[in-house]
Scaffold this motif. Structure first.
Motif, PDB file in Angstrom:
ATOM      1  N   GLY A  60     -40.018  56.663   1.552  1.00 24.57           N
ATOM      2  CA  GLY A  60     -41.324  56.023   1.641  1.00 24.57           C
ATOM      3  C   GLY A  60     -41.515  55.161   2.872  1.00 24.57           C
ATOM      4  N   LEU A  61     -40.433  54.908   3.611  1.00 26.05           N
ATOM      5  CA  LEU A  61     -40.558  54.128   4.842  1.00 26.05           C
ATOM      6  C   LEU A  61     -41.513  54.779   5.832  1.00 26.05           C
ATOM      7  CD1 LEU A  61     -36.937  52.968   5.791  1.00 26.05           C
ATOM      8  CD2 LEU A  61     -38.890  51.506   5.278  1.00 26.05           C
ATOM      9  N   LYS A  62     -41.592  56.109   5.776  1.00 28.55           N
ATOM     10  CA  LYS A  62     -42.400  56.815   6.767  1.00 28.55           C
ATOM     11  C   LYS A  62     -43.891  56.507   6.649  1.00 28.55           C
ATOM     12  CE  LYS A  62     -42.760  61.069   4.012  1.00 28.55           C
ATOM     13  NZ  LYS A  62     -42.324  62.474   3.940  1.00 28.55           N
ATOM     14  N   LEU A  65     -32.693  61.414  19.890  1.00 34.55           N
ATOM     15  CA  LEU A  65     -33.847  60.550  20.101  1.00 34.55           C
ATOM     16  C   LEU A  65     -33.406  59.104  20.236  1.00 34.55           C
ATOM     17  CD1 LEU A  65     -36.192  61.900  17.257  1.00 34.55           C
ATOM     18  CD2 LEU A  65     -36.152  62.655  19.641  1.00 34.55           C
ATOM     19  N   ASP A  66     -34.003  58.370  21.203  1.00 30.39           N
ATOM     20  CA  ASP A  66     -33.834  56.916  21.224  1.00 30.39           C
ATOM     21  C   ASP A  66     -35.033  56.309  20.493  1.00 30.39           C
ATOM     22  OD1 ASP A  66     -35.983  56.967  22.995  1.00 30.39           O
ATOM     23  OD2 ASP A  66     -34.770  56.568  24.772  1.00 30.39           O
ATOM     24  N   LEU A  67     -35.148  54.993  20.491  1.00 27.86           N
ATOM     25  CA  LEU A  67     -36.180  54.334  19.693  1.00 27.86           C
ATOM     26  C   LEU A  67     -37.584  54.711  20.146  1.00 27.86           C
ATOM     27  CD1 LEU A  67     -36.961  52.406  17.458  1.00 27.86           C
ATOM     28  CD2 LEU A  67     -36.631  50.492  19.049  1.00 27.86           C
ATOM     29  N   ARG A  68     -37.791  54.739  21.449  1.00 25.33           N
ATOM     30  CA  ARG A  68     -39.115  55.099  21.964  1.00 25.33           C
ATOM     31  C   ARG A  68     -39.460  56.544  21.590  1.00 25.33           C
ATOM     32  NH1 ARG A  68     -41.610  58.877  25.766  1.00 25.33           N
ATOM     33  NH2 ARG A  68     -43.766  58.130  25.786  1.00 25.33           N
ATOM     34  N   ASP A  69     -38.492  57.452  21.719  1.00 28.83           N
ATOM     35  CA  ASP A  69     -38.709  58.845  21.322  1.00 28.83           C
ATOM     36  C   ASP A  69     -39.060  58.949  19.841  1.00 28.83           C
ATOM     37  OD1 ASP A  69     -37.983  59.691  23.895  1.00 28.83           O
ATOM     38  OD2 ASP A  69     -35.873  59.937  23.324  1.00 28.83           O
ATOM     39  N   ALA A  70     -38.331  58.181  19.027  1.00 27.49           N
ATOM     40  CA  ALA A  70     -38.530  58.244  17.576  1.00 27.49           C
ATOM     41  C   ALA A  70     -39.947  57.823  17.196  1.00 27.49           C
ATOM     42  CB  ALA A  70     -37.511  57.358  16.873  1.00 27.49           C
ATOM     43  N   LEU A  71     -40.503  56.834  17.906  1.00 30.78           N
ATOM     44  CA  LEU A  71     -41.872  56.414  17.643  1.00 30.78           C
ATOM     45  C   LEU A  71     -42.873  57.434  18.183  1.00 30.78           C
ATOM     46  CD1 LEU A  71     -41.936  52.558  18.271  1.00 30.78           C
ATOM     47  CD2 LEU A  71     -42.452  53.747  16.147  1.00 30.78           C
ATOM     48  N   PHE A  72     -42.620  57.937  19.374  1.00 26.80           N
ATOM     49  CA  PHE A  72     -43.533  58.883  20.011  1.00 26.80           C
ATOM     50  C   PHE A  72     -43.687  60.141  19.160  1.00 26.80           C
ATOM     51  CE2 PHE A  72     -44.552  62.340  22.996  1.00 26.80           C
ATOM     52  CZ  PHE A  72     -45.640  61.803  23.665  1.00 26.80           C
ATOM     53  N   TYR A  73     -42.556  60.655  18.667  1.00 26.92           N
ATOM     54  CA  TYR A  73     -42.581  61.858  17.837  1.00 26.92           C
ATOM     55  C   TYR A  73     -42.735  61.548  16.350  1.00 26.92           C
ATOM     56  CZ  TYR A  73     -40.892  64.150  22.081  1.00 26.92           C
ATOM     57  OH  TYR A  73     -40.764  64.609  23.372  1.00 26.92           O
ATOM     58  N   SER A  74     -42.698  60.271  16.008  1.00 30.17           N
ATOM     59  CA  SER A  74     -42.784  59.812  14.619  1.00 30.17           C
ATOM     60  C   SER A  74     -41.708  60.464  13.760  1.00 30.17           C
ATOM     61  CB  SER A  74     -44.178  60.098  14.036  1.00 30.17           C
ATOM     62  OG  SER A  74     -44.444  59.239  12.956  1.00 30.17           O
ATOM     63  N   SER A  75     -40.472  60.284  14.198  1.00 25.62           N
ATOM     64  CA  SER A  75     -39.332  60.848  13.472  1.00 25.62           C
ATOM     65  C   SER A  75     -39.058  60.068  12.193  1.00 25.62           C
ATOM     66  CB  SER A  75     -38.081  60.833  14.358  1.00 25.62           C
ATOM     67  OG  SER A  75     -36.928  61.150  13.599  1.00 25.62           O
ATOM     68  N   ASN A  76     -39.084  60.752  11.078  1.00 27.58           N
ATOM     69  CA  ASN A  76     -38.735  60.118   9.806  1.00 27.58           C
ATOM     70  C   ASN A  76     -37.229  59.997   9.657  1.00 27.58           C
ATOM     71  OD1 ASN A  76     -41.494  60.054   9.048  1.00 27.58           O
ATOM     72  ND2 ASN A  76     -41.357  62.189   8.414  1.00 27.58           N
ATOM     73  N   ASP A  77     -36.514  61.006  10.122  1.00 22.17           N
ATOM     74  CA  ASP A  77     -35.060  61.033   9.997  1.00 22.17           C
ATOM     75  C   ASP A  77     -34.427  59.864  10.747  1.00 22.17           C
ATOM     76  OD1 ASP A  77     -32.629  62.137   9.079  1.00 22.17           O
ATOM     77  OD2 ASP A  77     -32.348  63.254  10.943  1.00 22.17           O
TER      78      ASP A  77
END
Length: 276
Positions: A167-169, A113-125
């Motif tokens: 807790g960041l999520k 995942l890149d940054l946009r992917d991470a936000l779109f999928y809401s990746s916690n990892d």
């Protein structure tokens, strides 16, 4: 009914008829307002709308139970919006760098995942892995700069919002009113805090969701799901002076992340993109 005489006036009649038909069938899309004139909220739903149109007045509207406005809720994963702002502001991340992430809620995980992917999928990892490049001190500076914690009640007692890395999520102990959550999203999107334009532009890119050719616009957004709250914060942008920004809070027992996303696209009359 219009009547046109034959002979010399027939050509004029055809011309006038064409002009009238143009008004009905060829009205430019940009002359239409973005938001629905009448929004009927579902039960256990709150919708906040900010609309700006070229040459028109700014509009702020709220639909749904007034009881929701009086309470404070976890921002859930909409908090990642401001985490990303801080990452970009501090040049702590390459938005295009792909990182292998494992999240149970993301299809085909682990996946890159890149940054946009991470936000779109809401990746916690993803955000747990990149946070070490930023750190809480720099994140707090960003949060204070945009006034994100100014109405956080625990701040009065000196209690910090931080719980732990996990807790960041959802923003740890932060609890805010829907109006505050909507206001923060709107002000950053409009760059009311006068942040560097390149940072705001990159921030918007990471929040891109889909094109909406039906409305000649682009959709930007972020989901959030925590403690029975389902959020979707979205923006439909046609130009810098022509846009509508939504915050949807779904508190229904049958609510879901997907359902709240679909609700936003229903309101904007745009096609829902693939969520996988």
């Amino acid at each position: 009914m219009f009547r046109f005489s034959e002979g010399k006036n027939s050509a004029l009649g055809c011309f006038l008829l064409f002009q009238l038909s143009s008004l009905f069938f060829f009205t430019p899309l940009h002359s239409q307002n973005f938001s629905s004139k009448t929004i009927t909220p579902n039960s256990d739903e709150l919708i906040l709308v900010t609309e700006v149109s070229s040459g028109g007045p700014r509009s702020e509207k709220v639909y749904g139970s007034s009881e929701f406005l009086k309470r404070e809720y976890s921002p859930a994963s909409t908090f990642k919006t401001y985490l990303v702002l801080s990452l970009l502001e501090n040049h702590s991340i390459d938005p295009k760098e792909k990182i292998e992430c494992s999240d149970k809620h993301i299809k085909d995980s682990p996946r890159l995942l890149d940054l946009r992917d991470a936000l779109f999928y809401s990746s916690n990892d993803y955000f747990e892995k990149v946070f070490s490049k930023l750190g809480k001190e720099k994140l707090d500076l960003t949060l204070r700069k945009i006034g994100y914690l100014e109405n956080f009640k625990s701040k009065v007692s000196g209690e910090d919002w931080w719980i732990d890395l996990v807790g960041l999520k959802h923003g740890g102990k932060i609890r805010l009113t829907p109006k505050k959550i909507h206001s923060s999203w709107t002000k950053i999107f409009e760059n009311a805090y006068k942040l560097p334009k390149d940072i705001v532009e990159e921030w918007r890119k990471t929040l891109f969701w889909s094109e909406c050719p039906e409305r000649e616009a682009n959709v930007y957004g972020k989901t959030g799901s925590w403690e029975g709250n389902f959020w979707f914060q979205g923006a439909l942008l046609r130009s810098e002076n022509d846009y509508v920004i939504y915050t949807i809070l779904n508190r229904s027992k049958s609510g879901s992340r997907t359902g709240t996303i679909q609700r936003f696209y229903e309101l904007t009359r745009c096609k829902v993109p693939s969520l996988e």
